[in-house]
Structures are given as structure tokens and as C-alpha cells.
Scaffold this motif. Structure first.
Motif, PDB file in Angstrom:
ATOM      1  N   SER A   9       0.935  -1.249  -0.178  1.00 16.99           N
ATOM      2  CA  SER A   9      -0.129  -0.012   0.081  1.00 16.99           C
ATOM      3  C   SER A   9       1.032   1.284  -0.044  1.00 16.99           C
ATOM      4  O   SER A   9       1.833   1.385   0.580  1.00 16.99           O
ATOM      5  CB  SER A   9      -0.797   0.107   1.248  1.00 16.99           C
ATOM      6  OG  SER A   9      -1.640  -1.032   1.199  1.00 16.99           O
ATOM      7  N   THR A  10       0.218   2.165  -0.742  1.00 15.68           N
ATOM      8  CA  THR A  10       1.117   3.527  -0.752  1.00 15.68           C
ATOM      9  C   THR A  10       0.279   4.621  -0.898  1.00 15.68           C
ATOM     10  O   THR A  10      -0.922   4.433  -1.114  1.00 15.68           O
ATOM     11  CB  THR A  10       2.033   3.617  -1.917  1.00 15.68           C
ATOM     12  OG1 THR A  10       1.205   3.763  -3.092  1.00 15.68           O
ATOM     13  CG2 THR A  10       3.144   2.383  -1.947  1.00 15.68           C
ATOM     14  N   THR A 108       6.640  -8.282  -3.855  1.00 13.79           N
ATOM     15  CA  THR A 108       7.293  -7.367  -2.839  1.00 13.79           C
ATOM     16  C   THR A 108       7.313  -5.774  -3.255  1.00 13.79           C
ATOM     17  O   THR A 108       7.416  -5.726  -4.395  1.00 13.79           O
ATOM     18  CB  THR A 108       8.399  -8.021  -2.553  1.00 13.79           C
ATOM     19  OG1 THR A 108       9.158  -7.430  -1.516  1.00 13.79           O
ATOM     20  CG2 THR A 108       9.632  -7.760  -3.869  1.00 13.79           C
ATOM     21  N   ASP A 109       7.227  -5.160  -2.320  1.00 12.26           N
ATOM     22  CA  ASP A 109       7.574  -3.494  -2.822  1.00 12.26           C
ATOM     23  C   ASP A 109       8.832  -3.418  -3.115  1.00 12.26           C
ATOM     24  O   ASP A 109       9.749  -3.984  -2.572  1.00 12.26           O
ATOM     25  CB  ASP A 109       6.989  -2.699  -1.605  1.00 12.26           C
ATOM     26  CG  ASP A 109       5.729  -2.870  -1.198  1.00 12.26           C
ATOM     27  OD1 ASP A 109       4.840  -3.402  -1.731  1.00 12.26           O
ATOM     28  OD2 ASP A 109       5.275  -2.331  -0.195  1.00 12.26           O
ATOM     29  N   LEU A 110       8.915  -2.280  -4.134  1.00  8.70           N
ATOM     30  CA  LEU A 110      10.322  -1.985  -4.523  1.00  8.70           C
ATOM     31  C   LEU A 110      10.320  -0.662  -4.195  1.00  8.70           C
ATOM     32  O   LEU A 110       9.300   0.133  -4.405  1.00  8.70           O
ATOM     33  CB  LEU A 110      10.562  -2.127  -5.871  1.00  8.70           C
ATOM     34  CG  LEU A 110      10.586  -3.733  -6.457  1.00  8.70           C
ATOM     35  CD1 LEU A 110      10.859  -3.616  -7.994  1.00  8.70           C
ATOM     36  CD2 LEU A 110      11.675  -4.410  -5.852  1.00  8.70           C
ATOM     37  N   LEU A 118      16.802   2.065  -7.314  1.00 12.61           N
ATOM     38  CA  LEU A 118      15.741   1.160  -6.707  1.00 12.61           C
ATOM     39  C   LEU A 118      16.384   0.065  -6.329  1.00 12.61           C
ATOM     40  O   LEU A 118      17.010  -0.808  -6.845  1.00 12.61           O
ATOM     41  CB  LEU A 118      14.735   1.193  -7.767  1.00 12.61           C
ATOM     42  CG  LEU A 118      13.480   0.341  -7.580  1.00 12.61           C
ATOM     43  CD1 LEU A 118      12.492   1.156  -6.789  1.00 12.61           C
ATOM     44  CD2 LEU A 118      12.813  -0.115  -8.650  1.00 12.61           C
ATOM     45  N   ASN A 119      15.988  -0.431  -5.235  1.00 13.17           N
ATOM     46  CA  ASN A 119      16.178  -1.834  -4.761  1.00 13.17           C
ATOM     47  C   ASN A 119      15.503  -2.873  -5.436  1.00 13.17           C
ATOM     48  O   ASN A 119      14.369  -2.775  -5.706  1.00 13.17           O
ATOM     49  CB  ASN A 119      15.761  -1.831  -3.282  1.00 13.17           C
ATOM     50  CG  ASN A 119      16.610  -0.963  -2.375  1.00 13.17           C
ATOM     51  OD1 ASN A 119      17.724  -0.720  -2.659  1.00 13.17           O
ATOM     52  ND2 ASN A 119      16.093  -0.155  -1.430  1.00 13.17           N
ATOM     53  N   PRO A 120      16.365  -3.948  -5.891  1.00 12.66           N
ATOM     54  CA  PRO A 120      15.465  -5.012  -6.629  1.00 12.66           C
ATOM     55  C   PRO A 120      14.830  -6.157  -5.717  1.00 12.66           C
ATOM     56  O   PRO A 120      15.137  -6.059  -4.322  1.00 12.66           O
ATOM     57  CB  PRO A 120      16.587  -5.692  -7.339  1.00 12.66           C
ATOM     58  CG  PRO A 120      17.971  -5.445  -6.266  1.00 12.66           C
ATOM     59  CD  PRO A 120      17.657  -4.148  -5.897  1.00 12.66           C
ATOM     60  N   GLY A 130       8.551  -7.718  -8.394  1.00 12.27           N
ATOM     61  CA  GLY A 130       8.492  -6.378  -7.712  1.00 12.27           C
ATOM     62  C   GLY A 130       7.808  -5.334  -8.035  1.00 12.27           C
ATOM     63  O   GLY A 130       7.754  -5.155  -9.472  1.00 12.27           O
ATOM     64  N   TRP A 131       7.244  -4.715  -7.187  1.00  7.55           N
ATOM     65  CA  TRP A 131       6.219  -3.408  -7.647  1.00  7.55           C
ATOM     66  C   TRP A 131       6.772  -2.037  -7.126  1.00  7.55           C
ATOM     67  O   TRP A 131       6.976  -2.096  -5.853  1.00  7.55           O
ATOM     68  CB  TRP A 131       4.860  -3.613  -7.293  1.00  7.55           C
ATOM     69  CG  TRP A 131       3.862  -2.322  -7.428  1.00  7.55           C
ATOM     70  CD1 TRP A 131       3.529  -1.694  -8.664  1.00  7.55           C
ATOM     71  CD2 TRP A 131       3.331  -1.571  -6.277  1.00  7.55           C
ATOM     72  NE1 TRP A 131       2.981  -0.632  -8.446  1.00  7.55           N
ATOM     73  CE2 TRP A 131       2.603  -0.587  -6.794  1.00  7.55           C
ATOM     74  CE3 TRP A 131       3.592  -1.904  -5.012  1.00  7.55           C
ATOM     75  CZ2 TRP A 131       1.990   0.545  -6.107  1.00  7.55           C
ATOM     76  CZ3 TRP A 131       2.797  -0.827  -4.275  1.00  7.55           C
ATOM     77  CH2 TRP A 131       2.083   0.071  -4.853  1.00  7.55           C
TER      78      TRP A 131
END
Length: 242
Positions: A9-10, A108-110, A118-120, A130-131
Motif C-alpha cells: 500500500s502506498t 514485494t514492494d520496491l 531502486l532496490n531489486p 517487485g512493484w
């Protein structure tokens, strides 16, 4: 690749506006994102960073750091002037299914790391996508960015066969609210990371769009990275409430 690094969620959706230049996704004013997967994970098991996915809240005039491999995260774009096509309310993605490829993987969130990239997705999980959590959620108006590894240090990964996805194929994304967004693939293309079309991949859209990104092309042993990115372009075709 391990999916282009900026696509839970964001807050309200921020639309990616692109420019990937040096990693695998996203540089200034309209940056983008792209994802790299290599046998050593996103570029390399050591630094584990891939092309850059979209970044959500950078001021329009501020220089954008590199993200996810070889691209910089896009700046948030203004809301589209005219909404078109079907769309869903915001809800974070939970599971990705691509029937024609046998893909069934959790999300998983990115996010953008402290180094500006950006973290992979974790390099030790071959069945995880990842999204980019600061961008549009899949099904929401805008361009949702999803990245996954083509392989990791432990073997083939979730997007190993992404390059073989055909136009017209469907991609189902189950969301946290129980709804399902079904996307139809428009095209699958391979781009040199050196000439990655940031704007085309990460630009905001007035309808609900999806980008699936991974690494592809020859593997450069010296750079410990794939030379290309594979990108699947898709649009929301239908939805089912949870």
C-alpha cells in the motif's frame, strides 16, 4: 536481470514520467525505469542493483539519481487531462499470474534506496516480482511498473520466459482488496540498455497501463550484467471485484 530497480500500500498514485540511463531503469524531468536481471541478480549479486523504476515525489526541477540498474526514476507527472479506458481504485498488488508462461508469483514492494537507486527483489527468491510502490498500482490509471529477475545466482527466475510472451496474452494481478485486474499484452520488446526508451516505458498514461520488465540479450561477463532489457507493454482489459 533482476527487474529494472525503482518498476504494498502506498499513498495516492504518482505517475512515472521516465528516463532510465545507466542501470536498468530511469534521468531528469521525465525519467524512467527499467530492470536488469543477470545470473548474478540485478546486474551483479554483489551490488544487487538493477535498472531504475519510476520514482514518485521528486521535484520537477531536481536532478534525478540513477535507479535500478541503468535508468533513473521518473518524476511524478501531472494528472492526465482526459481519462480514458477502464480503471480501478487504488489497491496494492498481491499476486501475479501469467497463464501462458506458467507464472504464479507473489509481490514485494520496491523502493528507492539510500544510494538513489531502486532496490531489486531479493536475489535469493526465484519466484518473486517487485512493484514500484511509489507509482500507480496495477489497474489504477497510470503506468504500473513490475520487475522481476530473469535469473539469479541460484538459477532461472520468474521472468525467464518473459521475452516469449505473445501479444494478446493475459496477465492477471490479484490485489489486496481481493479484486483482480486482467491486462492484455500489446507488445513485448527488447531494448539496449544504452538506448533505453525511458519516456515510452515510464511515461504516465490517461488509462491503466502495465509494464513488466526484466533483463535480456547477451550477458556481459566483464560488466556482470545483461546488455538489454525486455519490456512487456500491456493495458487493463477487464476487472473483477473481490
Amino acid at each position: 536481470m533482476a527487474a529494472p530497480q525503482p518498476p504494498g500500500s502506498t499513498p495516492s498514485r504518482t505517475a512515472p514520467a521516465a528516463t532510465l540511463r545507466r542501470a536498468l531503469m530511469w534521468p531528469v524531468v521525465a525519467a524512467g525505469l527499467g530492470m536488469l536481471l543477470i545470473y548474478n541478480s540485478f546486474g551483479n549479486a554483489a551490488d544487487d542493483k538493477a535498472p531504475s523504476p519510476p520514482v514518485a515525489a521528486l521535484a520537477p526541477a531536481m536532478p534525478v539519481p540513477e535507479v535500478l540498474g541503468s535508468h533513473a526514476p521518473p518524476h511524478p507527472a501531472p494528472p492526465p487531462e482526459r481519462a480514458t479506458g477502464p480503471a480501478m481504485l487504488r489497491s496494492v498488488p498481491a499476486r501475479l499470474r501469467i497463464p501462458s508462461l506458467g507464472v504464479n508469483a507473489p509481490f514485494t514492494d520496491l523502493a528507492i534506496g539510500t544510494d538513489g537507486r531502486l532496490n531489486p527483489p531479493p536475489p535469493n527468491d526465484n519466484n518473486l516480482v517487485g512493484w514500484f510502490k511509489d507509482g500507480a498500482t496495477p489497474g489504477e490509471r497510470g503506468t504500473a511498473i513490475v520487475a522481476g529477475h530473469v535469473d539469479t545466482t541460484t538459477g532461472p527466475a520468474v521472468f525467464l520466459q518473459l521475452q516469449f510472451l505473445k501479444p494478446g496474452a493475459t496477465v492477471d494481478i490479484t490485489r489486496a482488496d481481493g479484486s483482480v485486474a486482467t491486462f492484455k499484452v500489446d507488445s513485448v520488446e527488447t531494448f539496449s540498455k544504452a538506448k533505453f526508451p525511458d519516456k515510452r516505458v515510464y511515461a504516465d498514461a490517461p488509462d491503466a497501463q502495465l509494464r513488466l520488465i526484466t533483463c535480456g540479450g547477451p550477458y556481459n561477463k566483464t560488466a556482470k550484467d545483461y546488455e538489454d532489457n525486455v519490456v512487456a507493454f500491456a493495458h487493463l482489459d477487464s476487472s473483477k471485484e473481490g
